[in-house]
Motif scaffolding. Structure first.
Motif, mmCIF file in Angstrom:
data_model
loop_
_atom_site.group_PDB
_atom_site.id
_atom_site.type_symbol
_atom_site.label_atom_id
_atom_site.label_comp_id
_atom_site.label_asym_id
_atom_site.label_seq_id
_atom_site.Cartn_x
_atom_site.Cartn_y
_atom_site.Cartn_z
ATOM 1 N N PHE A 1 0.856 -1.161 -0.036
ATOM 2 C CA PHE A 1 0.324 0.017 -0.152
ATOM 3 C C PHE A 1 1.302 0.822 -0.196
ATOM 4 C CE2 PHE A 1 -2.632 3.066 1.904
ATOM 5 C CZ PHE A 1 -3.332 3.348 1.284
ATOM 6 N N VAL A 2 2.124 1.583 0.692
ATOM 7 C CA VAL A 2 2.630 2.707 0.903
ATOM 8 C C VAL A 2 3.412 2.274 -0.264
ATOM 9 C CG1 VAL A 2 5.215 3.459 1.998
ATOM 10 C CG2 VAL A 2 3.394 1.889 3.230
ATOM 11 N N ALA A 3 3.682 1.613 -0.617
ATOM 12 C CA ALA A 3 4.360 1.538 -2.413
ATOM 13 C C ALA A 3 3.843 2.535 -3.060
ATOM 14 C CB ALA A 3 5.006 0.136 -2.771
ATOM 15 N N LEU A 4 2.380 1.691 -3.361
ATOM 16 C CA LEU A 4 1.453 2.253 -4.188
ATOM 17 C C LEU A 4 0.865 4.206 -4.230
ATOM 18 C CD1 LEU A 4 -1.758 -0.114 -4.357
ATOM 19 C CD2 LEU A 4 0.111 0.898 -6.200
ATOM 20 N N LYS A 5 1.498 4.460 -2.731
ATOM 21 C CA LYS A 5 0.687 5.668 -2.404
ATOM 22 C C LYS A 5 2.462 6.863 -2.739
ATOM 23 C CE LYS A 5 -3.207 5.636 -1.311
ATOM 24 N NZ LYS A 5 -3.579 6.632 -2.444
ATOM 25 N N PHE A 6 3.502 6.196 -2.942
ATOM 26 C CA PHE A 6 4.497 6.780 -3.642
ATOM 27 C C PHE A 6 4.476 6.774 -5.699
ATOM 28 C CE2 PHE A 6 8.749 7.705 -1.828
ATOM 29 C CZ PHE A 6 8.589 6.991 -0.529
ATOM 30 N N GLY A 7 4.047 8.272 -5.720
ATOM 31 C CA GLY A 7 3.763 8.814 -7.007
ATOM 32 C C GLY A 7 4.714 9.154 -7.495
ATOM 33 N N ASP A 8 4.763 10.081 -8.346
ATOM 34 C CA ASP A 8 5.777 10.625 -9.009
ATOM 35 C C ASP A 8 6.587 11.751 -8.499
ATOM 36 O OD1 ASP A 8 5.064 8.816 -11.447
ATOM 37 O OD2 ASP A 8 3.291 10.192 -12.042
ATOM 38 N N PRO A 9 5.746 12.735 -7.320
ATOM 39 C CA PRO A 9 6.865 13.901 -7.247
ATOM 40 C C PRO A 9 7.812 12.902 -5.863
ATOM 41 C CG PRO A 9 4.360 14.847 -7.265
ATOM 42 C CD PRO A 9 4.451 12.838 -7.907
ATOM 43 N N GLU A 10 7.029 11.627 -5.416
ATOM 44 C CA GLU A 10 7.684 11.318 -4.442
ATOM 45 C C GLU A 10 9.290 10.502 -4.297
ATOM 46 O OE1 GLU A 10 3.947 11.224 -4.571
ATOM 47 O OE2 GLU A 10 3.707 12.457 -2.644
ATOM 48 N N LEU B 1 17.725 -1.221 5.575
ATOM 49 C CA LEU B 1 17.012 -0.897 5.904
ATOM 50 C C LEU B 1 16.262 0.148 4.398
ATOM 51 C CD1 LEU B 1 16.563 0.535 9.518
ATOM 52 C CD2 LEU B 1 15.411 -1.779 8.221
ATOM 53 N N LEU B 2 17.355 1.071 4.254
ATOM 54 C CA LEU B 2 17.174 1.576 2.748
ATOM 55 C C LEU B 2 17.105 1.156 1.577
ATOM 56 C CD1 LEU B 2 16.717 4.581 1.647
ATOM 57 C CD2 LEU B 2 19.390 4.339 1.531
ATOM 58 N N GLY B 3 17.389 -0.493 1.828
ATOM 59 C CA GLY B 3 17.540 -1.261 0.494
ATOM 60 C C GLY B 3 16.480 -1.900 0.192
ATOM 61 N N PHE B 4 15.869 -2.337 1.430
ATOM 62 C CA PHE B 4 14.089 -2.545 1.218
ATOM 63 C C PHE B 4 13.475 -1.511 0.960
ATOM 64 C CE2 PHE B 4 10.135 -3.634 2.982
ATOM 65 C CZ PHE B 4 10.128 -5.086 2.489
ATOM 66 N N PHE B 5 13.764 0.195 1.487
ATOM 67 C CA PHE B 5 12.416 0.505 1.085
ATOM 68 C C PHE B 5 13.144 1.330 -0.271
ATOM 69 C CE2 PHE B 5 10.722 4.767 1.146
ATOM 70 C CZ PHE B 5 9.343 4.613 0.943
ATOM 71 N N VAL B 6 13.254 0.761 -1.389
ATOM 72 C CA VAL B 6 13.890 1.442 -2.066
ATOM 73 C C VAL B 6 13.557 0.194 -3.029
ATOM 74 C CG1 VAL B 6 15.587 2.332 -4.206
ATOM 75 C CG2 VAL B 6 15.457 3.173 -1.763
ATOM 76 N N GLY B 7 13.768 -0.834 -2.814
ATOM 77 C CA GLY B 7 13.475 -2.115 -3.351
ATOM 78 C C GLY B 7 11.707 -2.020 -3.870
ATOM 79 N N ILE B 8 10.772 -2.254 -2.950
ATOM 80 C CA ILE B 8 9.469 -2.191 -2.664
ATOM 81 C C ILE B 8 8.834 -1.135 -4.218
ATOM 82 C CG2 ILE B 8 9.383 -3.507 -0.287
ATOM 83 C CD1 ILE B 8 7.954 -0.809 0.459
ATOM 84 N N LEU B 9 10.200 0.084 -4.742
ATOM 85 C CA LEU B 9 9.581 0.909 -4.777
ATOM 86 C C LEU B 9 9.599 0.325 -6.782
ATOM 87 C CD1 LEU B 9 10.644 4.858 -3.344
ATOM 88 C CD2 LEU B 9 8.335 2.821 -3.451
#
Lengths: 517, 328
Positions: free
Chosen positions: A142-151, A279-287
């Motif tokens: 759900f968080v990944a979906l909330k990351f739009g273009d500006p984010e 942590l950062l790797g995982f987060f960037v990975g899910i986008l």
């Protein structure tokens, strides 16, 4: 509790002899595919996809073949570090950041420490990502979906800022290097308008440079590995030849069990880089659209920025190896998340895995977890198992990898040259890319003679193609107003932090000037 | 790398036969046999409809052992297919270079005559299907009918955002049509592929999309997005309750060609081989099931019939692009 129970059962299935055997085989194959320059996890899984159909027909389920492919993916993430450290050529795009400090460590005779750090950091990164995946897959989707273009653009800006705002390097030269990478990244066809850019043939098919078939040279754009292998393979080789004209420098290598054990015991020194990377790797990975390569580069930048001794980075900092390695493993698990929960691949490798799942009759998407628990949980279980297997296999092979370093440079140099040529050809199957790589290698050598840092250019060519369309899509949304980056709840803080980091060096400079006068 | 691929493909094929479940390749009767891996170009990015379909076809070929050499998919999404078209046009080995196409096969050469691409020189291997388009909105918009959509989009003006797959792409054409016909001012934002568009809609970054069923199905099944209208001639079996745009009184339908083409200069023998190869792919259960599940329409056509279809489509797109001012 439900999750733990499902996971336990999944792990049991993953430990069945066939599945465990496939995990071990997959990790070993992945390790070597990853270690070969030019071949990465994407090649490994694509080549072996047909083999998995045989496994599927044997077992009648999609679980075993998927475990095999996931193990290759993991193994390759570990393997990429090996050639980055021992040869200085990135084994895969995901391991480019590992060369920054891994290679200097090897040259200082600390290759064993670098390899052990890479292996253990990979393990920690992979495990942390697995736990996050297990516990939070649906909400994170759900968080990944909330990351739009500006984010996403703001995040990319932050990544650039971490590379500019670092002390030590010459700031104007760093910015030049970033711009150089960005210009190279724009070559090819524009994603949004479809117009050719910097192709030298836009005038009704006529070549602007007579005799040069620009279509063959540039229509594909300048591929990332062409730049990375050019800089770190060819450029580095020429640099070493040039700097060791009187007497060949060899790196000292001592292999002993006790040294390796000592490296493992000393691993906690790299806790900071490992944590950031995980942590950062995982987060960037899910986008979706990002993947492990930006994840590892960003983690390196953040680790350097937050370090107490940033001047050690690039000269053999242990954290500088741990951060990108923890990140690329963590990101590869992260990239599985949008693939499985949204049906959108977060990296090239997961695109192949997705294709596999479709042919095995699965429908990756929001309903997968609910409808196919017999597939999902053993697969997640196998992530944990593969990770342990990969660590053990990797540690066992370290003496073999170190042996490569014992080769005198007179043998190593031609070997690096050949591996660079073959690696680029293998990755893109285009002879023009190979020529371009050689040219870039020489250019990199001269830039280095003039003290230009080249890591920022490599970062720019990875992140540029992600950042640019996001910037333009954002501006389309806002009718050209930059307010969009400052008014959205997630984008605004990221943009502001990025801008502060970007201008920090300038403020410091002004402060120093004022004090001086 | 080709050696390894070959080895593994061989291994897989051998094992399939050993288990007695494989189908032996029937292409032996043709004069042409590929002598190296086949370059299978996808003129779109990863995760979209074209990509999923191409990778499915590759999987079917590998699984059924239809080709003695591996088929290697490569994505060339640049410039609405320009990158892929140029690649095929300048292919050094046309007998081993094939491509799965979208409608950018028609529009991109029209918009960029500088590329020097003439689609009638491409080898007509086979049209595997015509894909369909539907109008999708997020469920939280609270819109359930096309009329409501028109009303809402009208009131929001350019605040209503349609995501699509590139400038002047299929999605852009449909959006332009909606704007022109219903007096709307929808803002169109291009993305890399249909997969990304689907994600943007599910995350409510955009307000609507005209995804193919294969792209939106995952989020449709989870209830996140709902279809309002289909741009087909008749209602789709998969969405029996969704009306067509024609039912609303507007005589417009639009399809996406899902065809496989060969590089210009492909020999007749090679064309015959690929005609046969993709006919076999078409007949497999896996392909037929995919057709049903993803609401694909259109008969399988090849050769001159396919060329004639290209001619019609090119003329239609020329008209559309002229009307929208994209070309003169």
């Amino acid at each position: 509790m439900d999750v733990l129970f499902s996971l336990g059962q999944g792990i049991l299935v993953a430990l069945e002899p066939l599945n465990l055997g496939l995990a071990i085989l997959g990790v070993v194959v992945g390790l070597f595919v990853g270690a070969m320059p030019g071949l990465g996890s994407v090649n490994g899984v694509a080549i072996l996809l047909p083999f998995t159909f045989v496994i599927q027909q044997m077992t009648g389920s999609a679980t075993s073949p998927m475990i095999f492919l996931a193990a290759i993916y993991y193994g390759a993430m570990y393997g990429g570090a090996i050639s980055s450290i021992t040869l200085g050529i990135p084994g895969a795009s995901t391991a480019v950041a590992t060369t920054f400090d891994g290679r200097p460590m090897a040259l200082q005779g600390r290759a064993d420490r670098a390899l052990v750090t890479a292996a253990v950091a990979s393990f920690v990164g992979g495990t942390i990502a697995n736990i996050l995946f297990t516990a939070f897959a649906p909400p994170l989707a759900f968080v990944a979906l909330k990351f739009g273009d500006p984010e996403i653009f703001a995040l990319m800006l932050l990544a650039f800022a971490t590379f500019v705002g670092l002390g030590g390097d010459d700031i104007p030269k760093t910015i030049f290097s970033i711009c150089f990478g960005l210009v190279l990244a724009t070559v090819g066809f524009d994603i949004i308008s479809g117009e050719p850019r910097l192709l030298f043939f836009e005038v009704q098919g006529e070549n602007l440079i007579p005799g040069l078939n620009a279509v063959n040279w540039f229509s594909r754009g300048i591929q990332f590995l062409v730049l990375a292998i050019g800089v770190y393979g060819i450029g580095e080789m020429i640099w070493t030849i040039n700097s060791s004209r009187d007497g060949v420098k060899m790196s000292e290598v001592n292999v002993s069990f006790s040294r390796i054990m000592a490296s493992i015991r000393n691993f906690p020194e790299a806790w900071k880089g490992t944590t950031i990377g995980s942590l950062l790797g995982f987060f960037v990975g899910i986008l979706p659209a990002a993947g492990a390569t930006p994840g590892s580069l960003m983690s390196y930048g953040v680790a350097k920025m937050t370090s107490r001794n940033p001047q050690e980075y690039g000269k053999g900092a242990v954290d500088g190896v741990a951060a990108p390695e923890a990140a690329n493993n963590s990101a590869s698990t992260g990239a599985m998340l949008p693939m499985m929960t949204l049906g959108i691949p977060g990296s090239p490798t997961t695109a192949v895995l997705l294709a596999g799942m479709v042919i095995w009759g699965l429908q990756p998407g929001p309903a997968l977890f609910a409808e196919q628990p017999d597939f999902v949980w053993p697969l997640i279980g196998s992530f944990y198992i593969s990770n342990v297997v990969a660590l053990l296999v990797n540690l066992a092979f370290i003496p073999l990898f170190l042996w490569m370093l014992r080769m005198p440079f007179t043998i190593l140099a031609p070997l690096i040259f050949v591996l660079s040529l073959v690696g680029v050809y293998a990755a893109y199957q285009n002879i023009y890319d190979v020529w371009l790589m050689v040219i870039i290698g020489f250019a990199a050598f001269f830039l280095r003679m003039l003290d230009y840092p080249l890591a920022p250019a490599v970062l720019a060519i990875v992140l540029g193609p992600i950042a640019e369309p996001k910037l333009r899509q954002s501006l389309l949304f806002s009718d050209g107003s930059f307010d969009i980056f400052f008014t959205r709840p997630i984008a605004a803080p990221i943009t502001i932090i990025a801008l502060i980091l970007l201008f920090l060096p300038l403020l410091k400079l002004i402060r120093d000037k004022l004090r001086g006068s | 790398m080709s050696l390894t691929k070959r080895t593994f493909a061989g291994l897989a094929a051998a094992a399939v036969m050993a288990f007695g479940m494989g189908q032996t390749a029937t292409a032996g009767s043709h004069a042409f046999e590929p002598s190296k891996p086949i370059d299978f170009v996808i003129m779109a990015g990863k995760g979209g409809g074209a990509d999923k379909m191409a990778r499915l076809m590759q999987s079917i070929i590998e699984q059924e052992g239809l080709s003695s050499r591996p088929v290697v998919p490569t994505n060339k999404p640049g410039g609405s297919g320009a990158e892929a078209l140029v690649h095929l046009n300048s292919a050094t080995d046309p007998d081993h270079t094939i491509m799965v196409t979208l409608n950018s096969f028609f529009t991109t050469p029209l918009r960029q005559p500088g590329l020097g691409v003439d689609i009638m020189t491409f080898a007509p291997i086979g049209r595997m299907a015509e894909d369909t388009f539907l109008l999708w909105v997020h469920k939280d918009e609270g819109i359930t009918s096309f009329d409501q959509f028109v009303e809402e989009a009208k009131s929001r003006g350019s605040g209503w955002v349609m995501g699509g797959t590139g400038k002047n792409s299929e999605d852009n054409i449909i959006t332009d049509h909606l704007n022109a016909t219903f007096g709307l001012d929808i803002k169109y934002i291009p993305y890399k592929g249909g997969g990304e568009v689907a994600k943007q809609l599910a995350g409510q970054q955009i307000t609507s999309s005209v995804n193919n069923p294969s792209e939106a199905l995952g989020f449709y099944e989870s209830g996140d997005v709902i279809p309002l209208v289909a741009f087909t001639d008749e209602r789709l079996a998969l969405f029996p309750d969704v009306p067509t745009l024609k039912e609303t009184g507007n005589d417009f339908s639009y399809f996406m060609q899902r065809a496989v083409v060969g590089a210009p200069g492909m020999s007749d023998e090679a064309l015959g081989y690929y005609n046969n190869l993709f006919q076999q792919v078409f007949e497999t259960d896996a392909w037929q099931e995919y057709r049903t599940k993803k609401a694909l329409l259109g008969a399988k056509i090849e050769g001159d019939e396919l060329r004639a279809y290209w001619e019609t489509q090119r003329n239609r797109h020329e008209g559309i692009l002229k009307a929208s001012g994209a070309i003169n």
